[in-house]
Write an enzyme that holds these catalytic residues in place. Structure first.
Site, PDB file in Angstrom:
ATOM      1  N   GLU A  55      16.197 -42.094  19.062  1.00  0.00           N
ATOM      2  CA  GLU A  55      14.968 -40.919  19.826  1.00  0.00           C
ATOM      3  C   GLU A  55      14.513 -41.122  20.944  1.00  0.00           C
ATOM      4  O   GLU A  55      15.409 -39.926  21.744  1.00  0.00           O
ATOM      5  CB  GLU A  55      13.532 -40.943  19.113  1.00  0.00           C
ATOM      6  CG  GLU A  55      13.819 -40.398  17.486  1.00  0.00           C
ATOM      7  CD  GLU A  55      13.359 -38.938  16.939  1.00  0.00           C
ATOM      8  OE1 GLU A  55      13.218 -38.286  18.388  1.00  0.00           O
ATOM      9  OE2 GLU A  55      14.917 -39.368  16.518  1.00  0.00           O
ATOM     10  N   CYS A 214      20.938 -23.087  14.999  1.00  0.00           N
ATOM     11  CA  CYS A 214      20.430 -22.047  15.807  1.00  0.00           C
ATOM     12  C   CYS A 214      20.813 -22.652  17.763  1.00  0.00           C
ATOM     13  O   CYS A 214      19.611 -23.657  18.094  1.00  0.00           O
ATOM     14  CB  CYS A 214      19.094 -22.429  15.629  1.00  0.00           C
ATOM     15  SG  CYS A 214      18.271 -21.384  16.297  1.00  0.00           S
ATOM     16  N   CYS A 221      24.191 -17.091  13.664  1.00  0.00           N
ATOM     17  CA  CYS A 221      22.751 -17.372  12.619  1.00  0.00           C
ATOM     18  C   CYS A 221      23.568 -16.484  10.807  1.00  0.00           C
ATOM     19  O   CYS A 221      22.709 -16.637   9.613  1.00  0.00           O
ATOM     20  CB  CYS A 221      22.160 -15.520  13.294  1.00  0.00           C
ATOM     21  SG  CYS A 221      21.696 -15.986  14.457  1.00  0.00           S
ATOM     22  N   CYS A 224      22.294 -19.587   8.732  1.00  0.00           N
ATOM     23  CA  CYS A 224      21.574 -19.630   8.787  1.00  0.00           C
ATOM     24  C   CYS A 224      20.211 -19.583   7.990  1.00  0.00           C
ATOM     25  O   CYS A 224      20.565 -18.664   6.958  1.00  0.00           O
ATOM     26  CB  CYS A 224      20.657 -19.907  10.038  1.00  0.00           C
ATOM     27  SG  CYS A 224      18.950 -20.186  10.523  1.00  0.00           S
ATOM     28  N   CYS A 230      14.070 -14.012   9.401  1.00  0.00           N
ATOM     29  CA  CYS A 230      13.862 -15.038  11.105  1.00  0.00           C
ATOM     30  C   CYS A 230      13.401 -13.533  11.935  1.00  0.00           C
ATOM     31  O   CYS A 230      14.360 -12.572  11.760  1.00  0.00           O
ATOM     32  CB  CYS A 230      15.015 -15.210  11.833  1.00  0.00           C
ATOM     33  SG  CYS A 230      15.043 -15.597  13.381  1.00  0.00           S
TER      34      CYS A 230
END
Length: 370
Positions: A55, A214, A221, A224, A230
């Site tokens: 991370e 995204c 899109c 997705c 959305c």
């Protein structure tokens, strides 16, 4: 005045557009299972050390770059204790080239604090993790979700993009208050059942959606799983989100770099100040202007023959600066030290030090020049 309220199971995200929380987590998790990333070496691990390391490295750095560094770090520092005991210069040396060097300094400090204050075990809650050096709220949430299945959100760049588009969150995220509202939305969308399995899957799913579909530019899109809910897709304006009016202030800065080499091919290196650009790293002497460098070289060459060569200038891009670098190579046989601070280092030693990427490249490129 209307007193109409959003339907049950909806969240307004402070943006005036209700977002149904029903099924969002399930769709994200189903998509991740079928189409998300599963090959990364830090995935499918509940080891907080490995997740934390990935991370931190992934902040501001692309996955393909991190992969090589991650493997090298684990080979040298297989656990938090090994990292905590390592000399700082060795940690910075392995980090060299990843950029954003404050991450490496905080990484080392965090490892030492985990050993000193937590007996070598990372805390198991996001709240406690966020008290450690270099771990912000989103990173703490990711570690807690992946390793301890805590029901806490993340809000890294990928998740922020997915959630603002999903909800049509048009408020300015430069405002701390609006940022808090988005955290509330992120919290409301989290899974509520079987957290041991669902929290890691959902958290990874948000990251993967933002990284693969995204995206900031030209989002895909049509692929997705959240398209039906959305707001940004419905309005045909996904690239409008997220909204942040405060932009980074960039400016150019010109530096003169002096590469001094002696007859044994040693180079003179100094440590940079503890704050500022390349803080704490080893570096060749830096001057603000050519006149200052010329005066230094003149004093350096008093009574001896020096060979001086001006190398091609280049630009090194940082987050807030465009560094216009003008290197000058000086060779000679030196009896005295060029300055009070610094040391001569040969090619058997300087490669292991923490060096800014452009300085490392310069040293390598000029190593055999005659």
């Amino acid at each position: 005045m209307s007193d109409a309220r959003p339907p049950e199971g909806a969240h307004t995200a402070g943006a005036g557009t209700p977002v149904s929380v029903q099924g969002v987590a399930e769709r994200v998790m189903a998509w991740q299972a079928s189409h998300g990333r599963h090959h990364l070496p830090w995935q499918n691990s509940r080891d907080p050390y490995r997740v934390w390391l990935s991370e931190i490295m992934l902040q501001q750095t692309q996955v393909r770059t991190v992969l090589e560094y991650y493997a090298c770090f684990l080979a040298r520092f297989p656990d938090v204790g090994a990292l905590a005991k390592a000399p700082r210069d060795e940690v910075m040396g392995l980090w060299s080239g990843l950029g954003y060097y404050s991450r490496a300094r905080n990484l080392h400090r965090c490892a030492q604090q985990v050993m000193a204050e937590h007996g070598g075990a990372f805390p198991n809650t996001a709240e406690a993790l966020a008290t450690l050096p270099g771990i912000g709220r989103s990173t703490a949430g990711a570690i807690a979700a992946f390793c301890f299945s805590e029901r806490v959100p993340i809000l890294d760049a990928n998740a922020r993009r997915v959630l603002t588009r999903l909800s049509g969150f048009a408020r300015d995220l430069a405002s701390a208050g609006n940022e808090r509202l988005l955290w509330e939305l992120a919290q409301s969308l989290l899974p509520t059942r079987d957290l041991a399995q669902t929290m890691p899957r959902y958290t990874q799913g948000l990251m993967d959606l933002g990284a693969s579909l995204c995206t900031a530019q030209a989002p895909r899109c049509s692929l997705c799983p959240l398209t039906g809910s959305c707001v940004a897709f419905r309005d045909g304006a996904p690239e409008r989100y997220p909204v942040r009016t405060r932009k980074l202030s960039r400016r150019p800065e010109s530096w003169q770099l002096l590469l001094v080499r002696d007859g044994q091919e040693q180079v003179w290196l100094q440590r940079r100040p503890p704050t500022g650009i390349w803080a704490g790293l080893h570096c060749v002497p830096v001057f603000a202007d050519a006149a200052s460098l010329t005066a230094f070289v003149a004093a350096l060459g008093a009574g001896r023959d020096l060979v001086q060569e001006r190398l091609p200038p280049f630009v090194h891009v940082l987050t807030h600066r465009d560094l216009h670098l003008h290197p000058v190579l000086v060779r000679g046989n030196f009896v005295t030290r060029p300055s009070d601070d610094g040391q001569w280092l040969g090619p058997d030693r300087w490669p292991a030090l923490g060096l800014p990427a452009p300085i490392r490249k310069l040293l390598a490129a000029t190593q055999t020049r005659r």
